[in-house]
Design an enzyme around this catalytic site. Sequence first.
Site: not given
Lengths: 296, 296
Positions: A106-108, B110
């Site tokens: 999710a690369k939050r 991303d």
Amino acid sequence: MPSASQPTHPADRLLNAIDARRAPVCVGLDPVLNRLPNAVAPDAEPIERLRTFCFGVLRAVADHVPCVKPQAACFERYRKNGRGVAVLNEVIAEAKRLGMEVILDAKRGDIGVTAEHYAAMAFGEGADSDTADWITINSYLGADGITPFLKPGRGAFALVRTSNPGGDALQSQTLASGGTVADTVAAMVREIGEPSIGERGYSALGAVVGATKPEDAARLRDAMPRQLFLVPGYGAQGGGAKDILPCFHDDGTGAVINASRSVIYAFEPNDEDWMKGVERAARTMIDDIRAALATD
Amino acid sequence: MPSASQPTHPADRLLNAIDARRAPVCVGLDPVLNRLPNAVAPDAEPIERLRTFCFGVLRAVADHVPCVKPQAACFERYRKNGRGVAVLNEVIAEAKRLGMEVILDAKRGDIGVTAEHYAAMAFGEGADSDTADWITINSYLGADGITPFLKPGRGAFALVRTSNPGGDALQSQTLASGGTVADTVAAMVREIGEPSIGERGYSALGAVVGATKPEDAARLRDAMPRQLFLVPGYGAQGGGAKDILPCFHDDGTGAVINASRSVIYAFEPNDEDWMKGVERAARTMIDDIRAALATD
């Protein structure tokens, strides 16, 4: 499958799952509509086709692969009525039912109470069976954006060195104090992860280190000895079995190599037996990595 | 309200909305359950209470404020059946119906096709009325993580300098080539945004620059002349009206000051007239910023 007898530290749990399959490998679930096998629910709505496809991939790889990494974006784009997120949760639940660890990609990256909300999104707030074990996060905002994700039994992989070409623009800049921007992030990740080390010596805070940068990987391995590395870029993105060796310690632990497209799309569009192709690709990847580790 | 007569460039549209209200201001929608007024749907499910509260805030501020910034995390934590995301979409639709621009605070980061999925999440794929005008993004992954968000009529604010204490650990490091990490990101944002400049001179790629760092803001204003600044940290986070002046150009354009908690929670828990408190807080903030700009 999660049970009372499993370790509650996420790194111990993930390492045990890797040992049980002898496969330091993760399969990325990045489903996109135009690459699905024709045989998959051709008359259903797009998001329902993705659901069927992901369930098929999970069945195809579950005997061989210790963990999967659903890409949140692929599901979130199906925004109507929140159905994409609902399907993502169903895919996570199915992966866990099949005995795999789940890394939510999710690369939050946000701070304080907002990061707490994202942790609740990924990990739930009780004993939900459809929540992830790990999440990927972005560390540009510093420690306030990282520590909220280190919940009991859960872990996070912080972006340190990404596998894309554009990542160099910032990550490989040299600092006046020595080292690169990625090295600074590595030092931060090491320090923040220090209080969260499990019985097998690895922290609940891991690092994302791309397979396309082997020379960086060796340096980062030294800089973050207690971090598990989640290594994207294997296969379709150009990283090979030799490239990922610097991500491991000498004892063969310390890294989880991820492949997405090269495994989940290992079939021809008209292939009725597409799940066999996916299984075969996963096994080939595992064999290649075992061989590379054995001859190292 | 969006219509055929409005400019399609997101910066032109946002600047026009700001001019129409004489208020370079954004209200952040960061709803959390334990701060809702008691009067708001006390017997409903938590996410439905958040929905009612957000609709009330939108009505309270719509006459005064040109744009709102829903915090994705606050909604995404209500993961069951994707209902949180469904409510987020409803809140976005209501804000647009009331004539406000919407900045989705999602801080996504991303690359490539994954960034395209996130753009679809934020902006939809057609003429959906429940999609955002802008999204906040993270630029640690470089240009591959930014350009996919610059869709026709839509824009992005890239994190450059954040308002939290932990942001210094990375962002204020000095590079061997001069300047800080944040300065490098600023140069990258300026360059990537260059081809996307609207009629009023601002790019579809803006920058997030925290109000708690006025000395950095002045330098970043020079470094990114064509970027609109989205400025968090006003009010509850400690930034005041004087602190945000360096974010503006001399003509009083170039920044959108965001306040979240200090506006949306400007009431006592038992206050039946809580919407009046929210409206009053928004007007006070606007008055303070107008006064600061007038005496600058």
